[in-house]
Design an enzyme around this catalytic site. Structure first.
Site, PDB file in Angstrom:
ATOM      1  N   GLU A  45       3.930   6.320  -7.321  1.00 54.90           N
ATOM      2  CA  GLU A  45       4.924   6.089  -8.378  1.00 54.90           C
ATOM      3  C   GLU A  45       4.594   4.746  -8.990  1.00 54.90           C
ATOM      4  OE1 GLU A  45       6.913   8.235  -9.261  1.00 54.90           O
ATOM      5  OE2 GLU A  45       7.166   9.537  -7.520  1.00 54.90           O
TER       6      GLU A  45
ATOM      7  N   CYS B 172      10.733   0.405 -13.268  1.00 54.77           N
ATOM      8  CA  CYS B 172       9.592   1.179 -13.768  1.00 54.77           C
ATOM      9  C   CYS B 172      10.026   2.165 -14.853  1.00 54.77           C
ATOM     10  CB  CYS B 172       8.909   1.907 -12.623  1.00 54.77           C
ATOM     11  SG  CYS B 172      10.056   2.775 -11.552  1.00 54.77           S
TER      12      CYS B 172
ATOM     13  N   LYS C  12       5.791  -0.455   4.922  1.00 53.67           N
ATOM     14  CA  LYS C  12       5.502  -1.845   4.559  1.00 53.67           C
ATOM     15  C   LYS C  12       6.268  -2.234   3.296  1.00 53.67           C
ATOM     16  CE  LYS C  12       3.033  -4.413   1.875  1.00 53.67           C
ATOM     17  NZ  LYS C  12       3.875  -5.596   1.782  1.00 53.67           N
TER      18      LYS C  12
ATOM     19  N   GLU D 240       3.116  -2.939 -19.190  1.00 57.67           N
ATOM     20  CA  GLU D 240       4.404  -3.065 -18.520  1.00 57.67           C
ATOM     21  C   GLU D 240       4.695  -4.550 -18.290  1.00 57.67           C
ATOM     22  OE1 GLU D 240       4.814  -1.699 -14.349  1.00 57.67           O
ATOM     23  OE2 GLU D 240       6.575  -0.607 -15.058  1.00 57.67           O
TER      24      GLU D 240
ATOM     25  N   GLU E  33      -2.502  -7.106   1.060  1.00 57.33           N
ATOM     26  CA  GLU E  33      -3.950  -7.051   1.310  1.00 57.33           C
ATOM     27  C   GLU E  33      -4.282  -6.983   2.796  1.00 57.33           C
ATOM     28  OE1 GLU E  33      -2.332  -9.226  -0.635  1.00 57.33           O
ATOM     29  OE2 GLU E  33      -3.128 -11.253  -0.444  1.00 57.33           O
TER      30      GLU E  33
ATOM     31  N   GLY F  90      -0.795  -3.603   4.028  1.00 59.33           N
ATOM     32  CA  GLY F  90      -0.931  -2.476   3.096  1.00 59.33           C
ATOM     33  C   GLY F  90      -2.337  -1.900   3.124  1.00 59.33           C
TER      34      GLY F  90
ATOM     35  N   GLY G  50       4.633  -7.886   5.961  1.00 61.89           N
ATOM     36  CA  GLY G  50       3.293  -8.469   5.880  1.00 61.89           C
ATOM     37  C   GLY G  50       2.737  -8.338   4.484  1.00 61.89           C
TER      38      GLY G  50
HETATM   39  P1  NAP Z   1       2.352  -4.535  -6.323  1.00 62.07           P
HETATM   40  O1  NAP Z   1       1.351  -5.604  -6.200  1.00 62.07           O
HETATM   41  O2  NAP Z   1       1.948  -3.218  -6.836  1.00 62.07           O
HETATM   42  O3  NAP Z   1       3.035  -4.379  -4.878  1.00 62.07           O
HETATM   43  C1  NAP Z   1       3.669  -3.218  -4.401  1.00 62.07           C
HETATM   44  C2  NAP Z   1       3.455  -3.111  -2.896  1.00 62.07           C
HETATM   45  O4  NAP Z   1       2.067  -2.906  -2.630  1.00 62.07           O
HETATM   46  C3  NAP Z   1       3.845  -4.384  -2.144  1.00 62.07           C
HETATM   47  O5  NAP Z   1       4.384  -4.062  -0.895  1.00 62.07           O
HETATM   48  C4  NAP Z   1       2.503  -5.056  -1.997  1.00 62.07           C
HETATM   49  O6  NAP Z   1       2.441  -6.002  -0.975  1.00 62.07           O
HETATM   50  C5  NAP Z   1       1.596  -3.888  -1.722  1.00 62.07           C
HETATM   51  N1  NAP Z   1       0.169  -4.167  -1.929  1.00 62.07           N
HETATM   52  C6  NAP Z   1      -0.401  -5.155  -2.660  1.00 62.07           C
HETATM   53  N2  NAP Z   1      -1.739  -5.093  -2.572  1.00 62.07           N
HETATM   54  C7  NAP Z   1      -2.032  -4.051  -1.761  1.00 62.07           C
HETATM   55  C8  NAP Z   1      -3.249  -3.489  -1.275  1.00 62.07           C
HETATM   56  N3  NAP Z   1      -4.441  -3.996  -1.605  1.00 62.07           N
HETATM   57  N4  NAP Z   1      -3.179  -2.407  -0.466  1.00 62.07           N
HETATM   58  C9  NAP Z   1      -1.997  -1.870  -0.121  1.00 62.07           C
HETATM   59  N5  NAP Z   1      -0.819  -2.380  -0.535  1.00 62.07           N
HETATM   60  C10 NAP Z   1      -0.826  -3.453  -1.351  1.00 62.07           C
HETATM   61  O7  NAP Z   1       3.536  -5.060  -7.198  1.00 62.07           O
HETATM   62  P2  NAP Z   1       4.040  -6.571  -7.269  1.00 62.07           P
HETATM   63  O8  NAP Z   1       2.970  -7.580  -7.028  1.00 62.07           O
HETATM   64  O9  NAP Z   1       5.170  -6.646  -6.378  1.00 62.07           O
HETATM   65  O10 NAP Z   1       4.460  -6.643  -8.794  1.00 62.07           O
HETATM   66  C11 NAP Z   1       3.461  -6.811  -9.784  1.00 62.07           C
HETATM   67  C12 NAP Z   1       3.738  -5.935 -10.985  1.00 62.07           C
HETATM   68  O11 NAP Z   1       3.781  -4.565 -10.584  1.00 62.07           O
HETATM   69  C13 NAP Z   1       5.083  -6.143 -11.636  1.00 62.07           C
HETATM   70  O12 NAP Z   1       5.109  -7.205 -12.496  1.00 62.07           O
HETATM   71  C14 NAP Z   1       5.300  -4.812 -12.316  1.00 62.07           C
HETATM   72  O13 NAP Z   1       4.649  -4.727 -13.543  1.00 62.07           O
HETATM   73  C15 NAP Z   1       4.681  -3.841 -11.373  1.00 62.07           C
HETATM   74  N6  NAP Z   1       5.691  -3.210 -10.505  1.00 62.07           N
HETATM   75  C16 NAP Z   1       6.006  -1.928 -10.711  1.00 62.07           C
HETATM   76  C17 NAP Z   1       6.963  -1.326  -9.930  1.00 62.07           C
HETATM   77  C18 NAP Z   1       7.366   0.080 -10.121  1.00 62.07           C
HETATM   78  O14 NAP Z   1       8.405   0.491  -9.595  1.00 62.07           O
HETATM   79  N7  NAP Z   1       6.608   0.884 -10.814  1.00 62.07           N
HETATM   80  C19 NAP Z   1       7.611  -2.033  -8.939  1.00 62.07           C
HETATM   81  C20 NAP Z   1       7.240  -3.361  -8.728  1.00 62.07           C
HETATM   82  C21 NAP Z   1       6.276  -3.917  -9.511  1.00 62.07           C
HETATM   83  P3  NAP Z   1       2.717  -7.565  -1.329  1.00 62.07           P
HETATM   84  O15 NAP Z   1       4.148  -7.627  -1.722  1.00 62.07           O
HETATM   85  O16 NAP Z   1       2.435  -8.261  -0.077  1.00 62.07           O
HETATM   86  O17 NAP Z   1       1.787  -7.919  -2.440  1.00 62.07           O
END
Ligand code: NAP
Ligand code: MG
Length: 471
Positions: free
Chosen positions: A244, A278, A169, A378, A203, A206, A200
């Site tokens: 990660e 990250c 996903k 972060e 929420e 995933g 997709g």
């Molecule tokens: P995120 O919310 O952690 O999303 C990462 C992945 O998880 C996406 O595919 C997301 O889908 C999915 N996801 C969201 N809610 C989920 C759930 N309840 N169950 C399973 N999977 C779920 O990250 P983001 O919203 O893209 O970014 C938000 C913040 O996360 C950033 O500002 C940054 O601080 C941090 N981030 C960290 C990294 C890293 O490499 N460590 C990478 C990206 C972001 P959706 O896209 O549909 O929400």
């Protein structure tokens, strides 16, 4: 205007049962690029079913067969280099420089998996017993937008090496990048169901992957908040998780470091991938007597950092992926100001002439203490905090005073001293006088930067379960 209305299940492009569309918006202009039809819970269950069936035979494949599949995947990607670079620039706003490096990284992830298969022994003797390292089952791969195809390939290549099948996903914001890689994967001619990809929402898709008992392991990259949610769901059937998560990586410049090398590297570490990384080195730890010199150097370099159209070969910092991410970064810059930190470079608002896209000014704060939110949380944008220390011991203490522990950086003219300091940092990777990637060394975090490791033997074994045959 492109419409992406296919997902990939059981070796075929299929129309999702989901009916909701998501708009794809250009980070550079905020114009609509297209739309993607999202998969739903049923689509996810179909994908898991396909992967479960495929696992029965794929788990029995030989090393030679897996190597052949990895080579096929790599070959079909190689042919479309320019398209990979272009779509990453257009859809994600990744700079030309970053998109080019990312493409090489994608290819190398297959080389690494092939190398591993060449050397790894799936049968070991331990004590009196034979230990078989067995593929763990169906793996759920959930990834963010900041290096979408890089994450897909790193995780999928390892899963294939291990003999696992997958349901992937990606972020819905990466739909065009996903479409391109799917076309390559399809061409590679792997057995049906080895990889399935469902666009997709987190929420919905995933959450189903996290919950579904037919998923044996999840490999997740993303935020710490979502990582914790996934781990909580996973515990119900004791899925294995590799997480990660975020970072707030310290960069210790020891007082003997050659600043003419260390400071340009520090700026690169902070602003890599437009700060949406990250592993970004976002806390710069400087000996207090060196502060004035560092301020002059940083001002010079950071104010010359080219922000702009990611297509331009000289651009170092492109737009933030979305307006939401732009607002998040602005909010943190405001928090820094409110906390009493001082802006050395950059600040609030968009750079002149770049008002249409999600561009931020690369920003450097001084007068930061390590308890401020800008030093603890972060930000995921090009924002660097400079923090001073008096002694080496204090530098180590500040570096470790964080809930994270993904990566750290140490610079010194004396390599032995740098190693000594590096060995006291609680982080999964410490870069000593360099910024590099070793695809055979483990990658992952201490503390709330995650659980487990990717890459190399340790990364491969996260997809395997030991079975001891006692004789
Ligand atoms: P995120 O919310 O952690 O999303 C990462 C992945 O998880 C996406 O595919 C997301 O889908 C999915 N996801 C969201 N809610 C989920 C759930 N309840 N169950 C399973 N999977 C779920 O990250 P983001 O919203 O893209 O970014 C938000 C913040 O996360 C950033 O500002 C940054 O601080 C941090 N981030 C960290 C990294 C890293 O490499 N460590 C990478 C990206 C972001 P959706 O896209 O549909 O929400
Ligand atoms: Mg999200």
């Amino acid at each position: 205007m492109k419409t992406i209305d296919k997902i990939y299940i059981n070796g075929e492009f299929v129309t999702p049962k989901g009916t909701e569309y998501f708009d794809l918006i250009s980070p550079t202009t905020n114009e609509k690029l297209g739309q993607v039809l999202l998969g739903n819970k049923e689509d996810t269950i179909d994908a898991i079913e396909a992967a479960k069936t495929a696992f029965k035979t794929f788990s029995l494949t030989t090393k030679a067969e897996r190597i052949q599949y990895l080579q096929n995947l790599q070959a079909s990607i190689k042919k479309r280099k320019q398209e990979f670079i272009d779509v990453m620039i257009e859809e994600y706003g990744g700079t030309f420089q970053f998109a080019t490096v990312s493409f090489d990284y994608i290819l190398k992830s297959f080389d690494s998996a092939i190398n591993l298969l060449g050397t790894y022994s799936f049968n070991k003797t331990m004590g009196q017993s034979e230990v078989q390292m067995a593929p763990i089952g169906v793996v759920g791969i959930i990834i963010p937008w900041n290096s979408s195809n890089g994450f897909i390939c790193g995780k999928l290549a390892t899963a294939i090496a291990a003999g696992c099948t997958t349901v992937i996903k990606p972020s819905e914001m990466s739909a065009q990048q996903t479409q391109l890689i799917l076309e390559c994967f399809h061409e590679a001619g792997l057995p049906k169901g080895v990889f399935n990809i469902v666009n997709g929402l987190g929420e919905i898709v995933g959450a189903e992957i996290s919950r579904n008992p037919d998923i044996s392991k999840i490999s997740f990259t993303g935020s710490t908040v979502v990582g914790k949610m996934i781990a909580k769901e996973a515990v119900d059937n004791l899925k294995r998780v590799t997480l990660e998560l975020g970072g707030k990586s310290p960069n210790i410049i020891l007082d003997d470091a050659d600043l003419s090398k260390a400071i340009p590297m520090a700026v690169a570490a902070a602003f890599m991938n437009s700060g949406q990384a990250c592993v970004a080195g976002t806390r710069l730890l400087v000996q207090e007597n060196k502060l004035d010199e560092v301020k002059t150097l940083i001002s010079n370099i950071a104010s010359k950092t080219i922000v702009g159209d990611p297509k331009n070969e000289n651009t170092a910092v492109g737009p933030m992926v979305s307006n939401k991410q732009f607002e998040r970064v602005q909010n943190y810059i405001q928090i820094g100001i409110n906390e009493g930190a001082e802006i050395l470079v950059g600040g609030l608002g968009k750079p002149t002439g770049l008002e249409n896209g999600n561009f931020v000014k690369p920003t450097v704060f001084v007068n930061v203490n390590n308890q401020m939110r800008i030093a603890r949380e972060e930000i995921f944008g090009p924002v660097l905090s400079i923090i001073t220390y008096k002694t080496e011991e204090e530098a180590i203490e500040i570096a470790n005073d964080t809930t994270y522990g993904l990566q750290a950086y140490v610079s010194s003219a004396d390599e032995e001293r740098a190693y000594r300091v590096a060995s006291q940092i609680n982080a999964g990777r410490v870069q000593v006088n360099t910024i590099g990637h070793d695809p055979m060394a483990p990658f992952g975090g201490f503390k709330q930067s995650g659980i487990g490791r990717e890459f190399g033997t340790i990364g491969l074994e996260a997809y395997l379960e030991p079975r001891a045959l006692i004789r």
